[in-house]
Scaffold this motif. Structure first.
Motif, PDB file in Angstrom:
ATOM      1  N   ALA A  28      -0.508 -12.214  24.725  1.00  0.00           N
ATOM      2  CA  ALA A  28      -0.885 -11.211  25.717  1.00  0.00           C
ATOM      3  C   ALA A  28       0.094 -11.236  26.880  1.00  0.00           C
ATOM      4  CB  ALA A  28      -2.299 -11.465  26.205  1.00  0.00           C
ATOM      5  N   LEU A  29       0.590 -10.046  27.239  1.00  0.00           N
ATOM      6  CA  LEU A  29       1.525  -9.925  28.361  1.00  0.00           C
ATOM      7  C   LEU A  29       0.955  -9.075  29.495  1.00  0.00           C
ATOM      8  CD1 LEU A  29       4.890  -9.324  26.436  1.00  0.00           C
ATOM      9  CD2 LEU A  29       4.014 -11.477  27.373  1.00  0.00           C
ATOM     10  N   GLY A  30      -0.041  -8.269  29.213  1.00  0.00           N
ATOM     11  CA  GLY A  30      -0.591  -7.420  30.256  1.00  0.00           C
ATOM     12  C   GLY A  30      -1.958  -6.883  29.889  1.00  0.00           C
ATOM     13  N   ARG A  31      -2.769  -6.648  30.913  1.00  0.00           N
ATOM     14  CA  ARG A  31      -4.112  -6.097  30.729  1.00  0.00           C
ATOM     15  C   ARG A  31      -4.386  -5.089  31.837  1.00  0.00           C
ATOM     16  NH1 ARG A  31      -7.199  -9.131  27.182  1.00  0.00           N
ATOM     17  NH2 ARG A  31      -6.327 -11.167  26.601  1.00  0.00           N
ATOM     18  N   ASN A  32      -5.532  -4.383  31.709  1.00  0.00           N
ATOM     19  CA  ASN A  32      -5.991  -3.588  32.833  1.00  0.00           C
ATOM     20  C   ASN A  32      -7.098  -4.348  33.555  1.00  0.00           C
ATOM     21  OD1 ASN A  32      -8.413  -3.197  31.372  1.00  0.00           O
ATOM     22  ND2 ASN A  32      -7.690  -1.242  30.533  1.00  0.00           N
ATOM     23  N   LYS A  33      -7.493  -3.863  34.711  1.00  0.00           N
ATOM     24  CA  LYS A  33      -8.455  -4.607  35.517  1.00  0.00           C
ATOM     25  C   LYS A  33      -9.818  -4.691  34.852  1.00  0.00           C
ATOM     26  CE  LYS A  33      -8.650  -4.484  39.896  1.00  0.00           C
ATOM     27  NZ  LYS A  33      -8.810  -4.057  41.317  1.00  0.00           N
ATOM     28  N   ALA A  34     -10.037  -3.832  33.867  1.00  0.00           N
ATOM     29  CA  ALA A  34     -11.292  -3.911  33.123  1.00  0.00           C
ATOM     30  C   ALA A  34     -11.262  -5.032  32.095  1.00  0.00           C
ATOM     31  CB  ALA A  34     -11.580  -2.576  32.447  1.00  0.00           C
ATOM     32  N   GLY A  35     -10.100  -5.688  31.925  1.00  0.00           N
ATOM     33  CA  GLY A  35      -9.980  -6.821  31.023  1.00  0.00           C
ATOM     34  C   GLY A  35      -9.459  -6.484  29.649  1.00  0.00           C
ATOM     35  N   TYR A  36      -9.136  -5.231  29.382  1.00  0.00           N
ATOM     36  CA  TYR A  36      -8.660  -4.838  28.058  1.00  0.00           C
ATOM     37  C   TYR A  36      -7.151  -5.070  27.946  1.00  0.00           C
ATOM     38  CZ  TYR A  36     -13.156  -2.550  27.356  1.00  0.00           C
ATOM     39  OH  TYR A  36     -14.498  -2.280  27.207  1.00  0.00           O
ATOM     40  N   LEU A  37      -6.732  -5.538  26.766  1.00  0.00           N
ATOM     41  CA  LEU A  37      -5.316  -5.815  26.500  1.00  0.00           C
ATOM     42  C   LEU A  37      -4.546  -4.502  26.362  1.00  0.00           C
ATOM     43  CD1 LEU A  37      -3.133  -7.985  25.739  1.00  0.00           C
ATOM     44  CD2 LEU A  37      -3.811  -7.594  23.340  1.00  0.00           C
TER      45      LEU A  37
ATOM     46  N   GLY B 150      12.477 -12.506  15.379  1.00  0.00           N
ATOM     47  CA  GLY B 150      12.427 -11.598  16.519  1.00  0.00           C
ATOM     48  C   GLY B 150      11.010 -11.312  16.968  1.00  0.00           C
ATOM     49  N   TRP B 151      10.903 -10.311  17.857  1.00  0.00           N
ATOM     50  CA  TRP B 151       9.606  -9.977  18.451  1.00  0.00           C
ATOM     51  C   TRP B 151       9.414  -8.466  18.501  1.00  0.00           C
ATOM     52  CZ3 TRP B 151       6.142 -13.737  20.138  1.00  0.00           C
ATOM     53  CH2 TRP B 151       6.634 -15.048  20.226  1.00  0.00           C
ATOM     54  N   PHE B 152       8.147  -8.074  18.306  1.00  0.00           N
ATOM     55  CA  PHE B 152       7.705  -6.710  18.608  1.00  0.00           C
ATOM     56  C   PHE B 152       6.997  -6.737  19.959  1.00  0.00           C
ATOM     57  CE2 PHE B 152       8.144  -6.116  14.045  1.00  0.00           C
ATOM     58  CZ  PHE B 152       8.560  -4.800  13.934  1.00  0.00           C
ATOM     59  N   TYR B 153       7.326  -5.799  20.842  1.00  0.00           N
ATOM     60  CA  TYR B 153       6.640  -5.660  22.126  1.00  0.00           C
ATOM     61  C   TYR B 153       5.853  -4.350  22.084  1.00  0.00           C
ATOM     62  CZ  TYR B 153       9.563  -9.485  23.811  1.00  0.00           C
ATOM     63  OH  TYR B 153      10.170 -10.705  23.981  1.00  0.00           O
ATOM     64  N   ILE B 154       4.542  -4.444  22.199  1.00  0.00           N
ATOM     65  CA  ILE B 154       3.661  -3.290  22.061  1.00  0.00           C
ATOM     66  C   ILE B 154       2.976  -3.019  23.395  1.00  0.00           C
ATOM     67  CG2 ILE B 154       1.823  -2.230  20.718  1.00  0.00           C
ATOM     68  CD1 ILE B 154       4.232  -3.056  19.033  1.00  0.00           C
ATOM     69  N   ASN B 155       3.082  -1.777  23.871  1.00  0.00           N
ATOM     70  CA  ASN B 155       2.443  -1.371  25.125  1.00  0.00           C
ATOM     71  C   ASN B 155       1.666  -0.079  24.872  1.00  0.00           C
ATOM     72  OD1 ASN B 155       2.146  -0.044  27.838  1.00  0.00           O
ATOM     73  ND2 ASN B 155       3.211  -1.890  28.501  1.00  0.00           N
ATOM     74  N   SER B 156       0.430  -0.021  25.333  1.00  0.00           N
ATOM     75  CA  SER B 156      -0.414   1.150  25.071  1.00  0.00           C
ATOM     76  C   SER B 156      -0.469   2.126  26.244  1.00  0.00           C
ATOM     77  CB  SER B 156      -1.839   0.693  24.731  1.00  0.00           C
ATOM     78  OG  SER B 156      -2.415   0.015  25.838  1.00  0.00           O
ATOM     79  N   ALA B 157       0.412   1.990  27.231  1.00  0.00           N
ATOM     80  CA  ALA B 157       0.407   2.882  28.400  1.00  0.00           C
ATOM     81  C   ALA B 157       1.779   3.523  28.584  1.00  0.00           C
ATOM     82  CB  ALA B 157       0.007   2.121  29.660  1.00  0.00           C
ATOM     83  N   PRO B 158       2.179   4.467  27.703  1.00  0.00           N
ATOM     84  CA  PRO B 158       3.506   5.081  27.838  1.00  0.00           C
ATOM     85  C   PRO B 158       3.676   5.883  29.127  1.00  0.00           C
ATOM     86  CG  PRO B 158       2.182   6.270  26.226  1.00  0.00           C
ATOM     87  CD  PRO B 158       1.422   5.025  26.564  1.00  0.00           C
ATOM     88  N   LEU B 159       2.564   6.382  29.715  1.00  0.00           N
ATOM     89  CA  LEU B 159       2.670   7.134  30.964  1.00  0.00           C
ATOM     90  C   LEU B 159       3.214   6.281  32.109  1.00  0.00           C
ATOM     91  CD1 LEU B 159      -0.651   9.202  30.875  1.00  0.00           C
ATOM     92  CD2 LEU B 159       1.661  10.038  30.468  1.00  0.00           C
ATOM     93  N   ALA B 160       3.075   4.959  32.005  1.00  0.00           N
ATOM     94  CA  ALA B 160       3.578   4.071  33.057  1.00  0.00           C
ATOM     95  C   ALA B 160       5.099   4.026  33.097  1.00  0.00           C
ATOM     96  CB  ALA B 160       3.018   2.664  32.850  1.00  0.00           C
ATOM     97  N   PHE B 161       5.766   4.630  32.115  1.00  0.00           N
ATOM     98  CA  PHE B 161       7.231   4.608  32.041  1.00  0.00           C
ATOM     99  C   PHE B 161       7.830   5.985  32.359  1.00  0.00           C
ATOM    100  CE2 PHE B 161       5.562   1.269  29.392  1.00  0.00           C
ATOM    101  CZ  PHE B 161       6.381   0.194  29.645  1.00  0.00           C
ATOM    102  N   THR B 162       7.018   6.910  32.817  1.00  0.00           N
ATOM    103  CA  THR B 162       7.478   8.287  33.052  1.00  0.00           C
ATOM    104  C   THR B 162       7.983   8.464  34.471  1.00  0.00           C
ATOM    105  OG1 THR B 162       5.234   8.974  33.645  1.00  0.00           O
ATOM    106  CG2 THR B 162       5.882   9.202  31.331  1.00  0.00           C
TER     107      THR B 162
ATOM    108  N   LEU C 232      10.190  -4.138  30.614  1.00  0.00           N
ATOM    109  CA  LEU C 232      11.429  -4.181  29.845  1.00  0.00           C
ATOM    110  C   LEU C 232      12.218  -5.465  30.082  1.00  0.00           C
ATOM    111  CD1 LEU C 232      12.626  -0.479  30.258  1.00  0.00           C
ATOM    112  CD2 LEU C 232      11.691  -1.541  28.204  1.00  0.00           C
ATOM    113  N   SER C 233      11.905  -6.165  31.174  1.00  0.00           N
ATOM    114  CA  SER C 233      12.613  -7.423  31.440  1.00  0.00           C
ATOM    115  C   SER C 233      12.232  -8.524  30.453  1.00  0.00           C
ATOM    116  CB  SER C 233      12.321  -7.894  32.872  1.00  0.00           C
ATOM    117  OG  SER C 233      10.954  -8.272  33.012  1.00  0.00           O
ATOM    118  N   HIS C 234      11.164  -8.316  29.675  1.00  0.00           N
ATOM    119  CA  HIS C 234      10.816  -9.280  28.638  1.00  0.00           C
ATOM    120  C   HIS C 234      11.828  -9.263  27.496  1.00  0.00           C
ATOM    121  CE1 HIS C 234       6.933  -8.983  30.755  1.00  0.00           C
ATOM    122  NE2 HIS C 234       6.662 -10.187  30.243  1.00  0.00           N
ATOM    123  N   LEU C 235      12.587  -8.171  27.407  1.00  0.00           N
ATOM    124  CA  LEU C 235      13.608  -8.065  26.370  1.00  0.00           C
ATOM    125  C   LEU C 235      14.863  -8.815  26.806  1.00  0.00           C
ATOM    126  CD1 LEU C 235      13.297  -4.238  25.589  1.00  0.00           C
ATOM    127  CD2 LEU C 235      12.247  -6.124  24.335  1.00  0.00           C
TER     128      LEU C 235
END
Length: 395
Positions: free
Chosen positions: A172-181, A191-203, A220-223
């Motif tokens: 786990a690298l990030g969550r929302n305040k409601a506790g969901y991953l 290697g590694w896959f980095y999965i993020n479910s909030a694409p709007l945060a990159f707009t 992106l600094s995790h890369l």
């Protein structure tokens, strides 16, 4: 004419004012979720793509406009493959190429609300949409930070979270305040896959309007610092043709100008061809030249002085008329025939007698004068006049 000229000038001025008003009118904000790197609209990724050289110094940032499998056919390719879109699409062939790329020690970064089933089944995770839309669901933080800095992405957007199998080694690298991953990394091979479910945060909206570029930069600094392959194929498709029409289609005013010019040309050709069409000649009905033929033949005989020949033809035509019109036998011109003609045709008895006497005289003569021919013609015309207006007698 002067009054019409004033009206025309007024219409032209009003039309010009309308064009200027439309040209300078502020364009409405386009809230489409495009995620494309060239778009400066709120939900494009122009600002983030411009930020990549500073996040990965001295490393190449390459835009990819081809399918995953096509790019990764080169087994020597290495670096970070970045996908930011509403939906990450990959069939089994693309997924296998991506898994092989990561297994060799590379990284794949995916920010999407929906992810292809081929990849989620392999990496043992899934995405879900939150039923409620509370501020906690759009407030994000990184679990790696000791002091959790909260980042909020646009409100009134449906939040998505990740559900992962903890036994598969997900981190786990990030969550929302409601506790969901909402952000994690998944090991695969070297290697590694980095999965993020909030694409709007990159707009652009997040980076510029909300002034929260730190979230995208931190994610992106995790890369590792390595070459970046930025996917645009899933958002725009293959690279467009490099023709001049591509420039016209990229800018709305030029596109409309092109379409209007094309429509005007078509209308011009239609109306021009109609105005210059070859005139269709008027087809006159066929003329009945029988009378002209008869006049010509009659003139020929008359000019040659053969009056008897003309008279015999007139007599033959008269007798033929009696046979057809009154059904009489004209072999013998006797008193009985004369009486029957008078009774059936209603003609004057004296006129019929004169016609019979003149016919007998002409037949007995070797030649006749023009006066005799004229007399015969007058008798026959008078007979036709009388029989055409008087009722016929019953047989």
């Amino acid at each position: 004419m002067k009054g019409y000229r004033n009206y025309i000038i007024l219409i032209v001025l009003l039309f010009g004012a309308l064009v200027m008003l439309e040209y300078f009118r502020p364009k409405p904000v386009d809230w489409s979720h495009t995620y494309t790197r060239k778009e400066k609209m709120p939900f494009g990724t122009y600002a983030l793509y411009d930020l990549l050289p500073s996040l990965f110094p001295k490393k190449e940032v390459q835009e990819v406009r081809e399918p995953i499998y096509n790019l990764l056919q080169d087994s020597t390719l290495s670096g970070n493959y970045v996908f930011i879109h509403n939906y990450f699409e990959a069939d089994s062939v693309d997924t296998n190429a991506l898994l092989d790329f990561v297994s060799r020690g590379n990284q794949v970064f995916i920010a999407a609300e929906n992810i292809s089933r081929f990849l989620t089944d392999t990496l043992k995770f899934d995405t879900h949409h939150l039923d409620n839309n509370t501020p906690d669901s759009t407030a994000l933080y990184f679990t790696s930070q000791q002091k959790h800095l909260v980042y909020t992405y646009p409100k009134n957007q449906e939040a998505v979270y990740l559900e992962a199998d903890h036994k598969a080694g997900h981190v786990a690298l990030g969550r929302n305040k409601a506790g969901y991953l909402n952000f994690m990394k998944v090991p695969f091979g070297k290697g590694w896959f980095y999965i993020n479910s909030a694409p709007l945060a990159f707009t652009n909206y997040q980076l510029l309007t909300q002034d929260q570029s730190d979230y995208a930069a931190t994610a992106l600094s995790h890369l590792p610092v390595a070459p970046v392959y930025w996917d645009e194929y899933q958002k725009q498709g293959r690279m467009e043709s490099q023709s001049k029409f591509r420039v016209l289609m990229e800018h709305e005013p030029l596109t409309w100008a092109y379409y209007i010019a094309l429509a005007s040309m078509v209308l011009f050709l239609l109306f021009k061809s109609k105005r210059t069409q070859r005139i269709i000649p008027v087809a006159e009905p066929p003329r009945n030249t029988t009378l002209d033929f008869v006049k010509t033949i009659g003139s020929l005989y008359f000019n040659n002085g053969d009056h008897k020949n003309i008279a015999e033809k007139k007599i033959a035509y008269f007798l033929e008329h009696l046979r057809l019109q009154y059904h009489l036998s004209t072999n013998t011109l006797d008193e009985e025939l004369k009486d029957r003609i008078v009774n059936k045709s209603g003609a004057n008895e004296a006129l019929v007698a004169n016609i019979f006497n003149l016919i007998s005289s002409i037949r007995e003569s070797n030649s006749i004068t023009a006066q005799t021919l004229m007399m015969l013609n007058n008798y026959l015309e008078e007979f036709n006049a009388q029989t055409s207006i008087r009722p016929k007698a019953n047989a």
